[in-house]
Design an enzyme around this catalytic site. Structure first.
Site, PDB file in Angstrom:
ATOM      1  CD  GLU A 138      -2.960  -0.895   2.345  1.00 19.84           C
ATOM      2  OE1 GLU A 138      -2.861   0.057   2.896  1.00 19.84           O
ATOM      3  OE2 GLU A 138      -3.980  -1.826   2.298  1.00 19.84           O
ATOM      4  CG  ASP A 157      -8.754   1.099   4.502  1.00 20.66           C
ATOM      5  OD1 ASP A 157      -7.655   1.169   5.187  1.00 20.66           O
ATOM      6  OD2 ASP A 157      -9.108   0.988   3.461  1.00 20.66           O
TER       7      ASP A 157
HETATM    8 ZN   LIG Z   1      -7.371   0.273   2.781  1.00 18.82          ZN
END
Ligand SMILES: [Zn+2]
Length: 136
Positions: free
Chosen positions: A24, A94
């Site tokens: 990420e 998230d």
């Molecule tokens: Zn994410």
């Protein structure tokens, strides 16, 4: 809420996501609120210290420096960007972190298909945010 980015900023985020895939990529977004729109004027890329394809975390000192610099320049914190090798919507992780960041905009780019979307949590509910990209 509307978030405005320039095509140049978009390109930078796309490049970061491509370079880091499947890890990420992450960045902080600063700018100004103008007529209720979040106008991003600065993108600060943050190395993902976790080097993970499912989570991201930036070095606290780097985050602190970015906030200090923004403050000196009169810019407000607008939100967070990250990419992940999954659809451009908030993961369970998230969502957990969105609760900690108030009403910050979460810009998410799928490094699988290049789709980007933005979200905001208001009173515990996730809302999609309109993204407008201006050509420069
Ligand atoms: Zn994410």
């Amino acid at each position: 809420m509307i978030v405005r980015l320039t095509s140049e900023q978009l390109r930078l985020l796309m490049d970061e996501s491509r370079k880091n895939h499947p890890i990420e990529a992450c960045a902080l977004l600063f700018g100004r609120l103008i007529d209720g729109e979040a106008v991003v004027t600065r993108v600060v890329v943050m190395p993902n210290v976790l080097k993970s394809p499912t989570r991201f975390e930036a070095d606290p000192q780097t985050v602190f420096n970015a906030f200090e610099q923004a403050d000196r320049d009169g810019l407000q914190f607008m939100g967070l960007f990250h990419s992940h090798p999954a659809p451009a919507s908030p993961s369970v992780v998230d969502i957990k972190y969105m609760r900690l960041w108030g009403e910050a905009v979460w810009l998410i780019l799928s490094s699988n298909d290049g789709n980007m979307a933005a979200f905001q949590m208001i009173n515990g509910d996730i809302h999609e945010v309109t993204l407008k990209v201006e050509a420069v």
